[in-house]
Design a protein around this motif. Structure first.
Motif, PDB file in Angstrom:
ATOM      1  N   TYR A   8     -40.667  16.421 -35.015  1.00  0.00           N
ATOM      2  CA  TYR A   8     -41.193  17.231 -33.916  1.00  0.00           C
ATOM      3  C   TYR A   8     -42.679  17.488 -34.112  1.00  0.00           C
ATOM      4  O   TYR A   8     -43.450  17.493 -33.130  1.00  0.00           O
ATOM      5  N   ASP A   9     -43.108  17.690 -35.348  1.00  0.00           N
ATOM      6  CA  ASP A   9     -44.538  17.841 -35.614  1.00  0.00           C
ATOM      7  C   ASP A   9     -45.289  16.551 -35.308  1.00  0.00           C
ATOM      8  O   ASP A   9     -46.395  16.573 -34.741  1.00  0.00           O
ATOM      9  N   GLU A  10     -44.692  15.435 -35.678  1.00  0.00           N
ATOM     10  CA  GLU A  10     -45.347  14.144 -35.431  1.00  0.00           C
ATOM     11  C   GLU A  10     -45.487  13.890 -33.933  1.00  0.00           C
ATOM     12  O   GLU A  10     -46.529  13.403 -33.464  1.00  0.00           O
ATOM     13  N   LEU A  11     -44.433  14.225 -33.170  1.00  0.00           N
ATOM     14  CA  LEU A  11     -44.520  14.044 -31.724  1.00  0.00           C
ATOM     15  C   LEU A  11     -45.585  14.948 -31.113  1.00  0.00           C
ATOM     16  O   LEU A  11     -46.311  14.544 -30.197  1.00  0.00           O
ATOM     17  N   ALA A  12     -45.693  16.166 -31.632  1.00  0.00           N
ATOM     18  CA  ALA A  12     -46.700  17.084 -31.116  1.00  0.00           C
ATOM     19  C   ALA A  12     -48.113  16.576 -31.407  1.00  0.00           C
ATOM     20  O   ALA A  12     -49.003  16.653 -30.547  1.00  0.00           O
ATOM     21  N   LEU A  13     -48.316  16.043 -32.617  1.00  0.00           N
ATOM     22  CA  LEU A  13     -49.628  15.504 -32.958  1.00  0.00           C
ATOM     23  C   LEU A  13     -49.941  14.234 -32.169  1.00  0.00           C
ATOM     24  O   LEU A  13     -51.105  13.844 -32.057  1.00  0.00           O
ATOM     25  N   ALA A  14     -48.891  13.599 -31.629  1.00  0.00           N
ATOM     26  CA  ALA A  14     -49.095  12.441 -30.767  1.00  0.00           C
ATOM     27  C   ALA A  14     -49.290  12.840 -29.310  1.00  0.00           C
ATOM     28  O   ALA A  14     -49.420  11.972 -28.442  1.00  0.00           O
ATOM     29  N   GLY A  15     -49.310  14.133 -29.047  1.00  0.00           N
ATOM     30  CA  GLY A  15     -49.545  14.622 -27.690  1.00  0.00           C
ATOM     31  C   GLY A  15     -48.296  14.869 -26.875  1.00  0.00           C
ATOM     32  O   GLY A  15     -48.393  15.091 -25.668  1.00  0.00           O
TER      33      GLY A  15
END
Length: 280
Positions: free
Chosen positions: A108-115
């Motif tokens: 979920y953090d990775e998706l958030a950092l991907a926008g």
């Protein structure tokens, strides 16, 4: 298996009530869970915006070292399991990696950092939580602040994300308790209704039918056609009793025990509904 009329009706009512109880409880559970999630999601939007506004104020006033205090305040909110800022690569290159809590930890953090923000319910065994992430983009005018003046990145670059985890266990437990309470109340109401139905059936249906059965048995076994049933034509059972009395009158006349209906000395010998018996 032979069942009485009362048993059949009660069994049918019990089946209907069980189906209604199951479907109503399931519908109530779904509706209450949806309502809880809707409220939590609305709360999460407000808190993510408030968290970023607080962080932005610390940044503008040069007090970023106090951001742990800001995080602690949000962690003290009801049902908040985790609240933190996820630092993006652009900010890490400019200001360093930051604290351990600000690093990316899961998908979920990775998706958030991907926008890509997230708003998803996650179940881990008996534990349920709502994961909310919101990407933070560098904009020239974000709530009156020019993000690109502090962060040397192109506009709309992902600077990081706000991450909130909400525990749903207490809320879902409350929903289950409400459903159980409603089910117990409905069961009590149905029990009283079932007892009332049983009394009505025994008083208005079973008892008159038992009287009719005993009268027919006496007429068949003892050849006693003198017993008459009380009843009127107000309902189906009453009409059966009246028809049975008329049948006995007809049988007695056939056997010569009663005179034919007519008049004698200007008096009616068999009034309607209560035929007069002949004297032996």
């Amino acid at each position: 298996m032979r069942l009485s009329i009362a048993a059949k009706i009660n069994f049918f009512l019990l089946f209907i009530f069980s189906m209604v109880l199951v479907f109503s409880a399931a519908y109530q559970a779904v509706r209450e869970r949806d309502l809880i999630l809707t409220l939590i999601k609305e709360q999460s939007r407000e808190q993510t915006e408030a968290y970023f506004d607080g962080l932005n104020m610390l940044m503008l006033t040069g007090k970023m070292d106090a951001r742990d205090t800001l995080r602690a305040k949000f962690l003290n909110h009801a049902h908040v399991e985790d609240a933190r800022i996820v630092r993006g690569d652009a900010v890490s290159k400019q200001y360093g990696p930051g604290r351990a809590a600000e690093q990316s930890k899961d998908v979920y953090d990775e998706l958030a950092l991907a926008g890509k923000g997230s708003l998803e319910v996650v179940h881990n065994g008996m534990h349920s939580r709502l994961v909310v992430t919101r990407p933070l983009l560098a904009r020239k005018d974000f709530r009156g602040t020019d993000c690109t003046s502090c962060h040397l990145v192109p506009e709309n670059s992902v600077l990081g994300a706000v991450r909130f985890d909400y525990s749903l266990d207490t809320l879902f437990t409350r929903v289950e308790q409400n459903i159980l309470t409603s089910a117990l109340i409905l069961t009590g109401i149905f029990g009283l209704g079932l007892l009332l139905t049983l009394w009505v059936i025994r008083t208005w249906i079973v008892r008159p039918l038992n009287q009719l059965t005993r009268s027919m048995e006496e007429a068949t076994d003892l050849h006693d056609f003198g017993h008459r049933l009380e009843g009127d034509d107000g309902d189906e059972i009453g009409r059966v009793a009246v028809a049975y009395n008329q049948m006995l009158d007809s049988v007695e006349r056939q056997l010569g025990k009663r005179p034919a209906c007519g008049t004698r000395d200007n008096q009616q010998t068999c009034p309607p509904g209560k035929p007069q018996r002949s004297e032996d």
